[in-house]
Design an enzyme around this catalytic site. Structure first.
Site, mmCIF file in Angstrom:
data_model
loop_
_atom_site.group_PDB
_atom_site.id
_atom_site.type_symbol
_atom_site.label_atom_id
_atom_site.label_comp_id
_atom_site.label_asym_id
_atom_site.label_seq_id
_atom_site.Cartn_x
_atom_site.Cartn_y
_atom_site.Cartn_z
ATOM 1 N N ARG A 277 0.853 -0.575 0.242
ATOM 2 C CA ARG A 277 -0.179 -0.063 -0.072
ATOM 3 C C ARG A 277 0.631 1.080 -0.388
ATOM 4 O O ARG A 277 1.637 1.791 0.706
ATOM 5 C CB ARG A 277 -0.855 0.150 1.526
ATOM 6 C CG ARG A 277 -1.613 0.901 1.389
ATOM 7 C CD ARG A 277 -2.672 1.246 2.309
ATOM 8 N NE ARG A 277 -2.286 0.860 2.981
ATOM 9 C CZ ARG A 277 -3.684 1.305 4.498
ATOM 10 N NH1 ARG A 277 -5.272 1.687 3.828
ATOM 11 N NH2 ARG A 277 -3.355 0.878 5.590
ATOM 12 N N ASP B 204 -4.169 3.020 14.135
ATOM 13 C CA ASP B 204 -3.708 3.384 12.999
ATOM 14 C C ASP B 204 -4.203 5.353 12.732
ATOM 15 O O ASP B 204 -4.420 5.047 13.256
ATOM 16 C CB ASP B 204 -2.892 3.034 11.695
ATOM 17 C CG ASP B 204 -4.553 2.516 11.268
ATOM 18 O OD1 ASP B 204 -5.770 3.157 11.943
ATOM 19 O OD2 ASP B 204 -4.711 2.156 9.857
#
Length: 540
Positions: free
Chosen positions: A168, A449
């Site tokens: 990613r 996160d």
């Protein structure tokens, strides 16, 4: 391509280039990054400006809807995305995490089908993290990643096939300020994609897989079109067949959900499906409609996957993907095993089971876990209810989702002082770790996160902006939020080791919870704090 010397004119690298980095930051690789920048950065900036204009429309009360100009794409039943690529046919359990060397080894040794190596939300983008991550993935692909840390050996297992690697890169909004081309910092996403692809694409194909990616934070099909053009140029440049790259798009913005057909269509030959990025999706919903009192949500714990707007999002995503023959991936189980409290751990693991059962029964083809210990739970559920490699045959023709369904904010629950304090603790805790170059922070046995920190600060901003009243009868104001933040800050600082960065985190976080200033992303707000840009550029 022009000679490398020509392409490198106007290119400066301000990050430190150690010997370990030189095989990654080669002249040819940096020239490739420069080509991507010069070809696509203008369009990237135009699309970011388009986001600003779209936000202004929403602030004026114009709600998003399915696009009339792309109705023909949605209604055409004949087109399909790409067939699953090698190593992506079965994705029932995917583990996610940053690209530090220990995580890379542990993730590839996990009993999962794929590993999403993350340069984005679970990774603080310091220069060292970004370049070392490229080194680690380069070595892992070639099975040269083994190392020793504090007397412990970390080695890739050899008793079975390793999980398929998916990377990613950063979203379109983020820059890599350590690399400057023609006076402009390069796109963080192009930097991450470009280095990984340039060095590893042919090697991955040789080993029976390919260059596979997760694409984050997109808000329109035009942003997917830009990625598709990047893919075509990249493949042409290194002599690779178009369509070898595959990309799964995270549907994690409230605007992208209205353009899912179009996003798959733009990436057609490169598409490997869509993913439910649940926490970013909640963040985006609050962010985009933050000026609208009709979109005020209760405590974060109340915003589950079964509330109307989230349930509609999931159903439409699965139906859209399966109609187009691509994977519909589920969301993250962020729980961490609670080793010192068996009862609490049982409750947490039961919630994971319930979540994964909901996903597989809804028609998802796979799911995410943040910790290797959760892989067995997710695997057990998906094995039982999905004995096939995927369930694209689950067409969900029973589903009809309208704009009103996707914007239905009828979410039961209250706003509580405890919920405010939890948001503050998560926001400060995550930002403090991020400022120490840690992008994935365990808080209260959940792996937080950037997405969950964004939900926390956005809710606090929203509640202060609209002066909501808590369940305890207190009006949420700027002063109330800041007073509670100072209280939580003292508690966190008292427990933290010396040298912590809670004061710096609070200085930034305090600007974001008053209902006044609102940064586009926390990561953009904090980025300059972790820069290591020096005065002299490195020579290649």
């Amino acid at each position: 391509m022009p000679p490398v010397e020509t392409l490198l004119e106007g290119v400066q690298i301000f990050g430190r280039v150690d010997d370990i980095h030189k095989p990654i930051l080669t002249r040819d690789a940096v020239a490739f990054i420069a080509t991507l920048h010069r070809t696509f950065n203008g369009r990237r900036k135009e699309l970011l400006q388009r986001r600003i204009l779209r936000q202004a429309e929403i602030d004026r009360g114009v709600l998003p809807d399915f696009l009339p100009e792309t109705k023909h794409v949605r209604e055409d039943p004949t087109w399909q995305g790409a067939a699953p690529a090698p190593g992506l046919e079965d994705r029932r359990v995917e583990i996610t995490g940053p690209t530090d060397r220990k995580m890379v080894v542990n993730a590839l040794n996990s009993n999962v089908w794929t590993y999403m190596a993350d340069f984005e939300d679970s990774n603080a983008p310091s220069w060292e993290n970004m370049v070392n991550g490229q080194v680690n993935l380069h070595d892992a692909i070639r099975r040269q990643v083994d190392f020793k840390l504090q007397g412990k050996d970390y080695k890739l297992r050899t008793d079975r096939k390793l999980p398929t690697l998916i990377v990613r890169p950063r979203g379109w909004h983020l820059e890599e300020k350590h690399v400057v081309v023609d006076g402009e910092p390069v796109s963080g996403g192009l930097f991450d994609f470009g280095l990984y692809f340039f060095h590893n694409a042919h090697e991955l194909v040789k080993r029976g897989a390919g260059p596979y990616f997760y694409l984050p934070k997109m808000e329109s099909h035009l942003e997917a079109r830009l990625w598709n053009d990047v893919f075509n140029l990249a493949q042409d440049t290194i002599g690779m067949k178009r369509g070898t790259i595959r990309a799964t798009v995270l549907i994690e913005t409230i605007l992208a959900v209205f353009e899912m057909d179009e996003i798959i269509y733009e990436l057609r030959n490169h598409s490997s499906g869509l993913n439910c990025g649940r926490w970013d999706y909640i963040f985006s919903t609050i962010k985009k409609f933050r000026q609208n009192p009709s979109f005020v949500l209760p405590d974060r714990s109340c915003v589950t996957m079964t509330v109307p707007f989230m349930d509609s999002y999931v159903k439409l995503l699965i139906k859209t993907c399966h109609r187009r023959g691509v994977h519909a991936m589920g969301g993250m189980a962020a729980q961490i095993p609670i080793k010192d409290d068996p009862k609490a751990n049982d409750i947490a693991m039961d919630s994971v089971r319930a979540d994964k059962l909901r996903e597989v029964r809804a028609g998802h083809d796979g799911t995410w876990v943040a910790h290797p210990a959760l892989a067995s739970i997710a695997t057990e559920i998906f094995h039982k209810f999905m004995p096939t490699p995927n369930q694209m045959f689950v067409r969900r023709e029973d589903v009809t989702i309208t704009r009103n369904d996707l914007l239905n904010m009828n979410v039961p629950g209250k706003i509580t002082e405890e919920g405010i304090k939890k948001n503050i603790a998560i926001g400060l805790g995550y930002m403090e770790g991020w400022l120490r170059n840690i992008g994935c922070v365990p808080i209260n046995y959940l792996m937080e996160d950037a997405a969950t920190a964004e939900v926390s600060r956005s809710q606090l901003w929203q509640w202060a902006r609209h002066g909501v009243t808590t369940a305890e009868g207190k009006k949420v104001t700027k002063e109330y939020n800041l007073a509670l933040m100072n209280q939580v800050l003292q508690e966190l600082s008292a427990r933290a080791p010396k040298g912590n960065k809670f004061d710096v985190a609070a200085r930034y976080f305090g600007t974001q919870i008053t209902g006044e200033d609102y940064a586009d992303f926390l990561t953009s707000l904090l980025y300059n704090e972790i820069l290591s840009v020096g005065g002299v550029a490195s020579k290649l």
